[in-house]
Design an enzyme around this catalytic site. Structure first.
Site, PDB file in Angstrom:
ATOM      1  N   SER A 246       3.836   9.641   8.707  1.00 39.17           N
ATOM      2  CA  SER A 246       3.005   9.219   9.850  1.00 39.17           C
ATOM      3  C   SER A 246       2.892   7.703   9.939  1.00 39.17           C
ATOM      4  O   SER A 246       2.588   7.171  11.010  1.00 39.17           O
ATOM      5  CB  SER A 246       1.584   9.763   9.774  1.00 39.17           C
ATOM      6  OG  SER A 246       1.464  10.836   8.941  1.00 39.17           O
TER       7      SER A 246
ATOM      8  N   GLY B 269      -3.312   8.696   3.537  1.00 43.37           N
ATOM      9  CA  GLY B 269      -3.560   7.253   3.588  1.00 43.37           C
ATOM     10  C   GLY B 269      -2.422   6.380   4.067  1.00 43.37           C
ATOM     11  O   GLY B 269      -2.476   5.165   3.888  1.00 43.37           O
ATOM     12  N   SER B 270      -1.403   6.963   4.724  1.00 43.53           N
ATOM     13  CA  SER B 270      -0.280   6.092   5.120  1.00 43.53           C
ATOM     14  C   SER B 270      -0.678   5.106   6.237  1.00 43.53           C
ATOM     15  O   SER B 270      -0.209   3.982   6.266  1.00 43.53           O
ATOM     16  CB  SER B 270       0.953   6.910   5.515  1.00 43.53           C
ATOM     17  OG  SER B 270       0.810   7.456   6.786  1.00 43.53           O
ATOM     18  N   TRP B 271      -1.589   5.527   7.140  1.00 41.80           N
ATOM     19  CA  TRP B 271      -2.040   4.574   8.178  1.00 41.80           C
ATOM     20  C   TRP B 271      -2.838   3.447   7.518  1.00 41.80           C
ATOM     21  O   TRP B 271      -2.712   2.282   7.885  1.00 41.80           O
ATOM     22  CB  TRP B 271      -2.897   5.287   9.243  1.00 41.80           C
ATOM     23  CG  TRP B 271      -2.085   5.999  10.285  1.00 41.80           C
ATOM     24  CD1 TRP B 271      -0.830   6.509  10.131  1.00 41.80           C
ATOM     25  CD2 TRP B 271      -2.462   6.264  11.649  1.00 41.80           C
ATOM     26  NE1 TRP B 271      -0.406   7.093  11.307  1.00 41.80           N
ATOM     27  CE2 TRP B 271      -1.384   6.957  12.244  1.00 41.80           C
ATOM     28  CE3 TRP B 271      -3.594   6.011  12.405  1.00 41.80           C
ATOM     29  CZ2 TRP B 271      -1.412   7.383  13.580  1.00 41.80           C
ATOM     30  CZ3 TRP B 271      -3.634   6.441  13.734  1.00 41.80           C
ATOM     31  CH2 TRP B 271      -2.543   7.117  14.311  1.00 41.80           C
TER      32      TRP B 271
ATOM     33  N   ASP C 281     -12.153  10.308   5.255  1.00 43.62           N
ATOM     34  CA  ASP C 281     -11.542  11.643   5.353  1.00 43.62           C
ATOM     35  C   ASP C 281     -12.393  12.652   4.586  1.00 43.62           C
ATOM     36  O   ASP C 281     -13.108  12.300   3.659  1.00 43.62           O
ATOM     37  CB  ASP C 281     -10.113  11.650   4.796  1.00 43.62           C
ATOM     38  CG  ASP C 281      -9.286  12.808   5.359  1.00 43.62           C
ATOM     39  OD1 ASP C 281      -8.434  12.565   6.240  1.00 43.62           O
ATOM     40  OD2 ASP C 281      -9.506  13.977   4.947  1.00 43.62           O
TER      41      ASP C 281
ATOM     42  N   ASP D  39     -17.376  13.425   6.487  1.00 46.44           N
ATOM     43  CA  ASP D  39     -17.035  14.145   7.708  1.00 46.44           C
ATOM     44  C   ASP D  39     -17.294  13.215   8.899  1.00 46.44           C
ATOM     45  O   ASP D  39     -18.415  12.720   9.062  1.00 46.44           O
ATOM     46  CB  ASP D  39     -17.936  15.383   7.781  1.00 46.44           C
ATOM     47  CG  ASP D  39     -17.606  16.287   8.946  1.00 46.44           C
ATOM     48  OD1 ASP D  39     -16.900  15.834   9.874  1.00 46.44           O
ATOM     49  OD2 ASP D  39     -18.058  17.444   8.929  1.00 46.44           O
TER      50      ASP D  39
ATOM     51  N   ASP E 157      -6.222   9.734  13.286  1.00 43.48           N
ATOM     52  CA  ASP E 157      -5.034  10.598  13.284  1.00 43.48           C
ATOM     53  C   ASP E 157      -5.474  12.020  12.925  1.00 43.48           C
ATOM     54  O   ASP E 157      -4.741  12.774  12.309  1.00 43.48           O
ATOM     55  CB  ASP E 157      -4.050  10.034  12.234  1.00 43.48           C
ATOM     56  CG  ASP E 157      -2.678  10.684  12.301  1.00 43.48           C
ATOM     57  OD1 ASP E 157      -2.329  11.228  13.368  1.00 43.48           O
ATOM     58  OD2 ASP E 157      -1.957  10.646  11.292  1.00 43.48           O
TER      59      ASP E 157
ATOM     60  N   LYS F  96      -4.798  10.290  17.884  1.00 44.10           N
ATOM     61  CA  LYS F  96      -3.814  11.362  18.119  1.00 44.10           C
ATOM     62  C   LYS F  96      -4.397  12.384  19.093  1.00 44.10           C
ATOM     63  O   LYS F  96      -5.575  12.730  19.005  1.00 44.10           O
ATOM     64  CB  LYS F  96      -3.515  12.058  16.785  1.00 44.10           C
ATOM     65  CG  LYS F  96      -2.667  13.302  16.980  1.00 44.10           C
ATOM     66  CD  LYS F  96      -1.841  13.621  15.813  1.00 44.10           C
ATOM     67  CE  LYS F  96      -2.643  14.215  14.672  1.00 44.10           C
ATOM     68  NZ  LYS F  96      -1.859  14.224  13.447  1.00 44.10           N
TER      69      LYS F  96
HETATM   70  N1  SAM Z   1      -3.192   9.322   9.139  1.00 46.20           N
HETATM   71  C1  SAM Z   1      -3.051  10.040   7.884  1.00 46.20           C
HETATM   72  C2  SAM Z   1      -1.950   9.353   7.110  1.00 46.20           C
HETATM   73  O1  SAM Z   1      -1.241   8.562   7.692  1.00 46.20           O
HETATM   74  O2  SAM Z   1      -1.841   9.599   5.907  1.00 46.20           O
HETATM   75  C3  SAM Z   1      -2.745  11.506   8.100  1.00 46.20           C
HETATM   76  C4  SAM Z   1      -3.933  12.259   8.656  1.00 46.20           C
HETATM   77  S1  SAM Z   1      -3.750  14.010   8.566  1.00 46.20           S
HETATM   78  C5  SAM Z   1      -2.576  14.322   9.818  1.00 46.20           C
HETATM   79  C6  SAM Z   1      -5.214  14.611   9.304  1.00 46.20           C
HETATM   80  C7  SAM Z   1      -6.466  14.441   8.441  1.00 46.20           C
HETATM   81  O3  SAM Z   1      -7.613  14.735   9.236  1.00 46.20           O
HETATM   82  C8  SAM Z   1      -6.553  15.374   7.239  1.00 46.20           C
HETATM   83  O4  SAM Z   1      -6.471  14.638   6.050  1.00 46.20           O
HETATM   84  C9  SAM Z   1      -7.943  16.033   7.386  1.00 46.20           C
HETATM   85  O5  SAM Z   1      -8.643  16.159   6.164  1.00 46.20           O
HETATM   86  C10 SAM Z   1      -8.639  15.053   8.312  1.00 46.20           C
HETATM   87  N2  SAM Z   1      -9.819  15.606   8.994  1.00 46.20           N
HETATM   88  C11 SAM Z   1      -9.876  16.708   9.783  1.00 46.20           C
HETATM   89  N3  SAM Z   1     -11.141  16.895  10.195  1.00 46.20           N
HETATM   90  C12 SAM Z   1     -11.898  15.880   9.680  1.00 46.20           C
HETATM   91  C13 SAM Z   1     -13.288  15.531   9.756  1.00 46.20           C
HETATM   92  N4  SAM Z   1     -14.156  16.271  10.449  1.00 46.20           N
HETATM   93  N5  SAM Z   1     -13.717  14.433   9.091  1.00 46.20           N
HETATM   94  C14 SAM Z   1     -12.850  13.682   8.370  1.00 46.20           C
HETATM   95  N6  SAM Z   1     -11.529  13.964   8.264  1.00 46.20           N
HETATM   96  C15 SAM Z   1     -11.059  15.050   8.907  1.00 46.20           C
END
Ligand code: SAM
Length: 307
Positions: free
Chosen positions: A25, A54-56, A84, A100, A125, A165
């Site tokens: 990502s 954590g890539s972003w 996250d 959250d 994201d 996203k």
């Molecule tokens: N941008 C990230 C990266 O580059 O590594 C990837 C993100 S991943 C696609 C989506 C993330 O959304 C997951 O790690 C998930 O735990 C988080 N997520 C979903 N609902 C959430 C919430 N209510 N609060 C915090 N994080 C949440």
């Protein structure tokens, strides 16, 4: 991100490992930034919502702290906060919060980390766990975007940027119209690293400019509906955030980011010599859902429940 034959099938997956990113990502944010240049040295306070693994945040850290090899050279005002639900392994120059984004306490925590100052840039994201029930998944995703937007309205400075996203479903024009009431420019962008076969896209919202008479206030007892209840656009007083009529909806301009000479995420590149050797993952998952099952298996306690 593991060590397997996906290295050959997915070039972005491979490149992420080569360049030390925890997930592919990273290239989505990089390609969006190639077009908009929003990650510049003027940014001081940045929030990465739904950030694990954590890539972003890695991209943000590299961009914001590019030239600071010593703490003295760095602008001490720069701060990146990554949030996250999942725990995240440490990233240089990033404060990680396991929280959250839908909970008001998370906003308070970020605010206190920024010493009451507002953020210049917020990205999200976020993706909820999918159930396979398409309508339900679409609804939950929409709610997550609105939660990210709620938090953003409370923390972003006027003129700031929001990137999130989205999944382009049936009612996406409603979201564009709602975002248009808060930002001067809203664009729908598709980076080359995001699969063309996926409905995933990103909204890039420039110049945060909420109506002057609207005061965002997060409260545990207040629904998304209540939160945006009093938000009306200046241009057309009849346009209310929670009740946008079908003829008031609009389609945001669509931009493809990353350039035609960047890799195609839907293609297989198995003829590239250096791809023949699989690379190790950059970061092992901190708390994967299969961890408990592995522990039980080791103890010989993993069995099928007979009903
Ligand atoms: N941008 C990230 C990266 O580059 O590594 C990837 C993100 S991943 C696609 C989506 C993330 O959304 C997951 O790690 C998930 O735990 C988080 N997520 C979903 N609902 C959430 C919430 N209510 N609060 C915090 N994080 C949440």
């Amino acid at each position: 991100m593991g060590k397997n034959s996906k290295d050959k099938r997915d070039l972005y997956y491979r490149k992420a490992k080569e360049q030390g990113y925890r997930a592919r990502s990273a290239f989505k944010l990089l390609q969006l930034n190639e077009h908009f240049h929003f990650l510049n040295k003027d940014l001081n306070r940045v929030v990465d919502l739904c950030a694990a693994p954590g890539s972003w945040s890695q991209v943000l850290s590299r961009k914001l702290f590019e030239d600071c090899d010593t703490v003295d050279k760095c602008n001490n005002n720069k701060k990146i906060v990554a949030v996250d639900l999942q725990p995240m392994s440490p990233i240089p120059n990033v404060i990680t919060l396991q929280a959250d984004i839908t909970h008001p306490k998370t906003l308070a925590k970020i605010m206190s980390l920024f010493g009451g100052e507002k953020a210049d840039f917020v990205c999200s994201d976020g993706a909820p766990d999918v159930t396979g029930l398409h309508d339900l998944d679409e609804y939950v995703q929409q709610q997550l975007i609105l939660a990210a937007l709620q938090l953003t309205t409370c923390i972003l400075r006027k003129g700031g940027t929001f990137v999130a996203k989205i999944f382009r479903g049936r009612d996406i024009d409603l979201l564009y119209s709602q975002l248009g009431m808060l930002f001067d420019k809203v664009l729908c962008c598709k980076p080359r690293s995001s699969r063309g076969t996926s409905v995933e896209s990103f909204v890039v919202c420039l110049n945060y400019n909420p109506p002057a008479d609207w005061e965002p206030k997060l409260d545990l007892n207040c629904s998304v509906q209540d939160f945006f209840q009093n938000l009306h656009s200046d241009a057309a007083a009849s346009k209310c955030f929670t009740d946008i009529k079908p003829d008031q909806r609009y389609i945001a301009d669509f931009i493809s980011c990353g350039g035609l000479n960047s890799f195609d995420s839907d293609a297989t590149y198995d003829n590239i010599e250096e791809n023949s050797k699989s690379l190790n993952p950059i970061q092992m998952p901190t708390n994967p859902p299969y961890k408990r099952a592995l522990e039980l298996k080791k103890q010989g306690k993993l069995g099928k429940t007979v009903v």
